[in-house]
Design a protein around this motif. Structure first.
Motif, PDB file in Angstrom:
ATOM      1  N   VAL A  45       0.857  -1.200   0.000  1.00 40.28           N
ATOM      2  CA  VAL A  45       0.000   0.000   0.000  1.00 40.28           C
ATOM      3  C   VAL A  45       0.885   1.239   0.000  1.00 40.28           C
ATOM      4  O   VAL A  45       1.865   1.313   0.751  1.00 40.28           O
ATOM      5  N   VAL A  46       0.551   2.205  -0.848  1.00 40.49           N
ATOM      6  CA  VAL A  46       1.311   3.449  -0.926  1.00 40.49           C
ATOM      7  C   VAL A  46       0.837   4.384   0.184  1.00 40.49           C
ATOM      8  O   VAL A  46      -0.359   4.680   0.295  1.00 40.49           O
ATOM      9  N   VAL A  47       1.759   4.849   1.008  1.00 38.45           N
ATOM     10  CA  VAL A  47       1.455   5.764   2.105  1.00 38.45           C
ATOM     11  C   VAL A  47       2.494   6.882   2.117  1.00 38.45           C
ATOM     12  O   VAL A  47       3.507   6.819   1.404  1.00 38.45           O
ATOM     13  N   THR A  48       2.239   7.895   2.922  1.00 33.79           N
ATOM     14  CA  THR A  48       3.252   8.924   3.164  1.00 33.79           C
ATOM     15  C   THR A  48       3.708   8.802   4.607  1.00 33.79           C
ATOM     16  O   THR A  48       2.979   8.299   5.466  1.00 33.79           O
ATOM     17  N   ALA A  49       4.915   9.250   4.871  1.00 38.54           N
ATOM     18  CA  ALA A  49       5.491   9.106   6.203  1.00 38.54           C
ATOM     19  C   ALA A  49       6.283  10.346   6.571  1.00 38.54           C
ATOM     20  O   ALA A  49       6.689  11.133   5.715  1.00 38.54           O
ATOM     21  N   ALA A  50       6.473  10.533   7.860  1.00 41.22           N
ATOM     22  CA  ALA A  50       7.275  11.631   8.389  1.00 41.22           C
ATOM     23  C   ALA A  50       8.079  11.100   9.565  1.00 41.22           C
ATOM     24  O   ALA A  50       7.761  10.055  10.142  1.00 41.22           O
ATOM     25  N   THR A  51       9.107  11.831   9.912  1.00 40.90           N
ATOM     26  CA  THR A  51       9.987  11.434  11.008  1.00 40.90           C
ATOM     27  C   THR A  51       9.668  12.252  12.252  1.00 40.90           C
ATOM     28  O   THR A  51       9.569  13.480  12.193  1.00 40.90           O
ATOM     29  N   ALA A  52       9.483  11.560  13.368  1.00 38.27           N
ATOM     30  CA  ALA A  52       9.266  12.250  14.645  1.00 38.27           C
ATOM     31  C   ALA A  52      10.531  13.031  14.997  1.00 38.27           C
ATOM     32  O   ALA A  52      11.647  12.524  14.864  1.00 38.27           O
ATOM     33  N   ILE A 342       7.070  -2.599   6.310  1.00 36.64           N
ATOM     34  CA  ILE A 342       5.760  -2.965   6.827  1.00 36.64           C
ATOM     35  C   ILE A 342       5.308  -1.907   7.820  1.00 36.64           C
ATOM     36  O   ILE A 342       6.104  -1.110   8.316  1.00 36.64           O
ATOM     37  N   ALA A 343       4.002  -1.914   8.100  1.00 40.65           N
ATOM     38  CA  ALA A 343       3.412  -0.997   9.082  1.00 40.65           C
ATOM     39  C   ALA A 343       3.213  -1.738  10.394  1.00 40.65           C
ATOM     40  O   ALA A 343       2.692  -2.859  10.413  1.00 40.65           O
ATOM     41  N   GLU A 344       3.635  -1.114  11.464  1.00 43.86           N
ATOM     42  CA  GLU A 344       3.501  -1.714  12.795  1.00 43.86           C
ATOM     43  C   GLU A 344       2.771  -0.728  13.708  1.00 43.86           C
ATOM     44  O   GLU A 344       3.237   0.385  13.926  1.00 43.86           O
ATOM     45  N   ARG A 345       1.611  -1.152  14.224  1.00 47.39           N
ATOM     46  CA  ARG A 345       0.804  -0.274  15.050  1.00 47.39           C
ATOM     47  C   ARG A 345       1.396  -0.147  16.459  1.00 47.39           C
ATOM     48  O   ARG A 345       1.857  -1.128  17.043  1.00 47.39           O
ATOM     49  N   GLY A 346       1.360   1.073  17.003  1.00 47.33           N
ATOM     50  CA  GLY A 346       1.808   1.318  18.364  1.00 47.33           C
ATOM     51  C   GLY A 346       0.902   2.327  19.043  1.00 47.33           C
ATOM     52  O   GLY A 346       0.476   3.305  18.420  1.00 47.33           O
ATOM     53  N   PHE A 347       0.598   2.096  20.305  1.00 42.27           N
ATOM     54  CA  PHE A 347      -0.265   3.005  21.048  1.00 42.27           C
ATOM     55  C   PHE A 347       0.583   4.087  21.717  1.00 42.27           C
ATOM     56  O   PHE A 347       1.673   3.807  22.231  1.00 42.27           O
ATOM     57  N   ILE A 348       0.076   5.301  21.689  1.00 39.99           N
ATOM     58  CA  ILE A 348       0.826   6.449  22.187  1.00 39.99           C
ATOM     59  C   ILE A 348      -0.062   7.295  23.088  1.00 39.99           C
ATOM     60  O   ILE A 348      -1.272   7.046  23.203  1.00 39.99           O
ATOM     61  N   GLY A 381       1.198  -5.101  10.239  1.00 43.98           N
ATOM     62  CA  GLY A 381       2.052  -5.948   9.416  1.00 43.98           C
ATOM     63  C   GLY A 381       1.864  -5.795   7.929  1.00 43.98           C
ATOM     64  O   GLY A 381       2.487  -6.540   7.146  1.00 43.98           O
ATOM     65  N   ALA A 382       1.047  -4.861   7.474  1.00 44.32           N
ATOM     66  CA  ALA A 382       0.807  -4.678   6.043  1.00 44.32           C
ATOM     67  C   ALA A 382       2.066  -4.181   5.347  1.00 44.32           C
ATOM     68  O   ALA A 382       2.825  -3.377   5.892  1.00 44.32           O
ATOM     69  N   SER A 383       2.282  -4.661   4.134  1.00 43.22           N
ATOM     70  CA  SER A 383       3.416  -4.201   3.328  1.00 43.22           C
ATOM     71  C   SER A 383       3.099  -2.820   2.772  1.00 43.22           C
ATOM     72  O   SER A 383       1.997  -2.567   2.281  1.00 43.22           O
ATOM     73  N   ILE A 384       4.065  -1.905   2.855  1.00 41.83           N
ATOM     74  CA  ILE A 384       3.820  -0.527   2.434  1.00 41.83           C
ATOM     75  C   ILE A 384       4.960  -0.018   1.568  1.00 41.83           C
ATOM     76  O   ILE A 384       6.071  -0.556   1.590  1.00 41.83           O
ATOM     77  N   ILE A 385       4.656   1.010   0.814  1.00 39.25           N
ATOM     78  CA  ILE A 385       5.644   1.749   0.012  1.00 39.25           C
ATOM     79  C   ILE A 385       5.502   3.220   0.379  1.00 39.25           C
ATOM     80  O   ILE A 385       4.382   3.750   0.418  1.00 39.25           O
ATOM     81  N   ILE A 386       6.610   3.889   0.650  1.00 45.03           N
ATOM     82  CA  ILE A 386       6.583   5.293   1.035  1.00 45.03           C
ATOM     83  C   ILE A 386       6.575   6.170  -0.203  1.00 45.03           C
ATOM     84  O   ILE A 386       7.461   6.077  -1.053  1.00 45.03           O
ATOM     85  N   SER A 387       5.566   7.017  -0.319  1.00 50.99           N
ATOM     86  CA  SER A 387       5.485   7.943  -1.438  1.00 50.99           C
ATOM     87  C   SER A 387       6.339   9.171  -1.161  1.00 50.99           C
ATOM     88  O   SER A 387       6.482   9.608  -0.013  1.00 50.99           O
TER      89      SER A 387
END
Length: 402
Positions: A45-52, A342-348, A381-387
């Motif tokens: 899945v194509v997603v966007t990401a940022a760095t904390a 992959i995407a890994e869910r975490g609670f914050i 755990g979904a496979s992702i691609i960073i746009s």
């Protein structure tokens, strides 16, 4: 007979070859020998990401409030009557005592003249009674009755003059008028709204703060507000009063600030974003607000992680047994593929929000990569691609125009 046997043999041979080719292709793909170099599965899945990242924020208290006129009323009438004259223009500024409306007083003046005549007669009767008492022709009780009549008519005259006076409606204080709600000749009753009158220079802003911040605010402390009508402008003022009582229902207390409003831009009833700068800086970990998902279990984000389940790798990243025995010279010429993500869910746990960024109190470290858009399409755990396209780069915390 031999012809039919030969044809059947060719058909069976062709079917066997097709089946063998399919089985070989399936084995080839599943064993990682294909050009993709990955095991088959759902497409990434194509997603966007940022760095904390870590930033330094000045300590602030934020709230939402309402602009209130320092003096504001709906002008009404105390007595019923027909509108005889309207002496103001909608939206005009008036001074204290300026005439606004006159109601018809012809009937009241006629009654006043009648009462004044009766008062004059009562005074005359009282004067004559005093003379008769001195001569002994009437009793003191008769004189007292004429005196009472005089006082009664005098009170009625004063009451009638007050009623007439109330039919002239004037501005009780200086301010700006709104839109008139009556028309000439209209019969209005007590309490009928005539026009709103607001004194808007200066103005109050009322807002609430939680009880744990009570020790952080004090009179004359500077505040800043923003309103939707003027998103690029910041208005400043000072705290004028703090309610000493904390609500038992909300555990909040009310604060009132005074703003000059010399240009009369702030209007009563406006919604205001309030900020109080406490003057201290603190380090915070921030991520885009869009990366946080809210659900019944709490706040969560998707972390971007490198997958260990790539072709030819075990869960620890070492070659599997079949791959270890393959020709090393052939593997050395194989194309190098980027690592699978992959995407890994975490609670914050989040804290203060400013613009497009939100403070993270727990669960995220500086340098963590967080999915900022596309969370609805992925699971754990979904496979992702960073746009490369990041919608946050062109987003604005507050649009200038609707």
């Amino acid at each position: 007979m031999s012809y039919r046997h030969t044809t059947a043999t060719w058909i069976i041979s062709g079917f066997v070859l097709v089946l063998a080719g399919y089985l070989f292709y399936d084995y080839f793909e599943s064993s990682g020998e294909g050009q993709s170099g990955y095991r088959r599965g759902p497409p990434p899945v194509v997603v966007t990401a940022a760095t904390a990242e870590q930033q330094f924020w000045r300590s602030q208290l934020t709230s939402v409030g309402t602009v209130q006129a320092i003096q504001g009323i709906d002008v009404t009438t105390e007595v019923a009557g027909k509108v005889a004259k309207i002496d103001f223009n909608a939206g005009a500024y008036v001074e204290t005592g300026d005439l606004l409306v006159k109601l018809d007083t012809s009937t009241e003046y006629a009654e006043l003249r009648s009462l004044e005549a009766q008062l004059e007669k009562a005074r005359s009767d009282e004067h004559r009674a005093r003379q008769l008492v001195d001569r002994g022709f009437i009793s003191e009780a008769a004189l007292q009755q004429t005196t009472t009549d005089t006082k009664n008519f005098k009170a009625q005259v004063e009451e009638q003059r007050t009623r007439i006076h109330k039919k002239t409606i004037r501005a009780p204080f200086a301010g700006k008028l709104g839109i008139r709600q009556i028309s000439p000749g209209e019969l209005i009753s007590p309490g009928t709204s005539i026009v709103t009158l607001q004194s808007i220079s200066p103005v109050f802003v009322n807002f609430a703060l939680p009880e744990h911040t009570f020790a952080k605010v004090y009179p004359e402390q500077t505040i800043e507000i923003q309103v939707a009508a003027y998103p690029a402008q910041i208005f400043t003022g000072k705290i004028s009063a703090i309610n000493p009582k904390i609500s038992e229902k909300t555990r909040n207390f009310t604060v009132q600030a005074l703003l000059a409003n010399d240009e009369a831009l702030l209007q009563p009833g406006m919604f205001a974003d309030v900020t109080i700068d406490l003057g201290k800086q603190r380090p915070v970990i921030v991520i885009p607000v869009s990366s946080v998902t809210f659900n019944a279990f709490g706040e969560s984000v998707f972390f971007v992680r490198q997958s260990a389940q790539q072709s030819g790798l075990s869960g620890t990243g070492t070659p599997t047994a079949p791959e270890a025995g393959r020709d090393q010279s052939r593997d050395s010429h194989a194309p190098e593929h980027p690592p699978a993500l992959i995407a890994e869910r975490g609670f914050i746990k989040t804290g203060e929000r400013r613009g497009l960024m939100v403070e993270v109190l727990k669960g995220v470290q500086a340098g963590d990569r967080i999915v900022t858009a596309g969370q609805i399409k992925i699971d754990e755990g979904a496979s992702i691609i960073i746009s490369d396209d990041d919608v946050l780069q062109t987003a604005k915390p507050r649009p200038k125009e609707p």
